[in-house]
Scaffold this motif. Structure first.
Motif, PDB file in Angstrom:
ATOM      1  N   UNK A  83      89.571  72.379   6.362  1.00 31.23           N
ATOM      2  CA  UNK A  83      88.200  72.853   6.220  1.00 31.23           C
ATOM      3  C   UNK A  83      87.264  71.657   6.115  1.00 31.23           C
ATOM      4  N   UNK A  84      86.066  71.831   6.658  1.00 34.78           N
ATOM      5  CA  UNK A  84      85.041  70.793   6.667  1.00 34.78           C
ATOM      6  C   UNK A  84      83.788  71.370   6.025  1.00 34.78           C
ATOM      7  N   UNK A  85      83.102  70.530   5.232  1.00 33.39           N
ATOM      8  CA  UNK A  85      81.851  70.955   4.610  1.00 33.39           C
ATOM      9  C   UNK A  85      80.867  69.800   4.628  1.00 33.39           C
ATOM     10  N   UNK A  86      79.595  70.136   4.446  1.00 30.34           N
ATOM     11  CA  UNK A  86      78.592  69.087   4.241  1.00 30.34           C
ATOM     12  C   UNK A  86      78.085  69.229   2.804  1.00 30.34           C
ATOM     13  N   UNK A  87      77.196  70.120   2.540  1.00 29.31           N
ATOM     14  CA  UNK A  87      76.786  70.396   1.162  1.00 29.31           C
ATOM     15  C   UNK A  87      76.801  71.890   0.895  1.00 29.31           C
ATOM     16  N   UNK A  88      77.024  72.670   1.915  1.00 27.96           N
ATOM     17  CA  UNK A  88      76.965  74.115   1.783  1.00 27.96           C
ATOM     18  C   UNK A  88      78.277  74.767   2.139  1.00 27.96           C
ATOM     19  N   UNK A  89      78.220  75.714   3.080  1.00 28.09           N
ATOM     20  CA  UNK A  89      79.432  76.462   3.438  1.00 28.09           C
ATOM     21  C   UNK A  89      80.471  75.591   4.142  1.00 28.09           C
ATOM     22  N   UNK A  90      81.681  76.114   4.174  1.00 29.65           N
ATOM     23  CA  UNK A  90      82.795  75.410   4.807  1.00 29.65           C
ATOM     24  C   UNK A  90      83.166  76.118   6.100  1.00 29.65           C
ATOM     25  N   UNK A  91      83.692  75.346   7.046  1.00 31.08           N
ATOM     26  CA  UNK A  91      84.244  75.951   8.245  1.00 31.08           C
ATOM     27  C   UNK A  91      85.623  75.371   8.509  1.00 31.08           C
ATOM     28  N   UNK A  92      86.451  76.120   9.207  1.00 31.15           N
ATOM     29  CA  UNK A  92      87.828  75.725   9.472  1.00 31.15           C
ATOM     30  C   UNK A  92      87.926  75.030  10.827  1.00 31.15           C
ATOM     31  N   UNK A  93      88.727  73.970  10.860  1.00 30.00           N
ATOM     32  CA  UNK A  93      88.993  73.246  12.101  1.00 30.00           C
ATOM     33  C   UNK A  93      90.488  73.316  12.367  1.00 30.00           C
ATOM     34  N   UNK A  94      90.859  73.736  13.577  1.00 24.88           N
ATOM     35  CA  UNK A  94      92.252  73.768  14.012  1.00 24.88           C
ATOM     36  C   UNK A  94      92.432  72.652  15.039  1.00 24.88           C
ATOM     37  N   UNK A  95      93.489  71.872  14.877  1.00 25.42           N
ATOM     38  CA  UNK A  95      93.721  70.742  15.780  1.00 25.42           C
ATOM     39  C   UNK A  95      95.200  70.606  16.063  1.00 25.42           C
ATOM     40  N   UNK A  96      95.547  70.355  17.316  1.00 30.12           N
ATOM     41  CA  UNK A  96      96.937  70.118  17.694  1.00 30.12           C
ATOM     42  C   UNK A  96      97.033  68.707  18.231  1.00 30.12           C
TER      43      UNK A  96
END
Length: 169
Positions: A83-96
């Protein structure tokens, strides 16, 4: 109008129309390859005055900090989720694939890929950021025995060196 001028005018008009058509096709093709940069907050809440959000299927870049404790790896494959965030909500990153050496929790990253859900990015590339104090390990090892001397520091006699100006000043 003289027939010779009519021919020249026709060639000039055809050339202008051809260049305009080629330029418009080039610009259209390039617009499809633009990857816009977003923060996780901008992806989820919108960007700019009109709060435009990227659409699912759009190629974007997302930058932020990797959330502590969010990295999960599949032991059988090279698939990583975090998961990645800045100062607010988080988002999911999928990487292969293999992550950069500087990648770790709490570190700044930029992930480039396609948005597969409003808060999930399928990354094709992950770049780890570092601060300006970063020094490659080989250089740090080589500099261990070297003492840095400040040119404005007092010398061994305790006096500050005088700055010499070129003559004529």
């Amino acid at each position: 109008m003289i027939p010779r001028r009519k021919k020249r005018l026709a060639w000039v008009l055809a050339l202008i129309i051809g260049v305009a058509a080629a330029l418009s096709l080039i610009l259209f093709a390039l617009s499809k390859n633009i990857d816009l940069f977003y923060t996780p907050t901008e992806v989820l809440e919108g960007k700019g005055k009109d709060l435009t959000k990227p659409s699912v299927g759009q190629r974007i870049r997302v930058g932020g900090m990797v959330v502590e404790g969010s990295v999960s790896r599949d032991p059988k494959t090279l698939e990583v989720s975090f998961r990645v965030t800045d100062t607010g909500p988080e988002m999911t990153v999928l990487y292969q694939g293999i992550l950069p050496d500087l990648f770790r929790e709490g570190q700044g990253i930029v992930a480039q890929g396609t948005l597969i859900e409003p808060s999930v990015l399928k990354a094709t590339e992950v770049l780890a950021k570092h601060d300006e104090e970063y020094m490659p390990p080989e250089l740090a090892e080589a500099m261990k025995g070297i003492k840095h001397v400040n040119p404005n520091a007092p010398d061994y006699t305790g006096e500050k060196p005088e700055s010499k100006k070129p003559e004529g000043y």
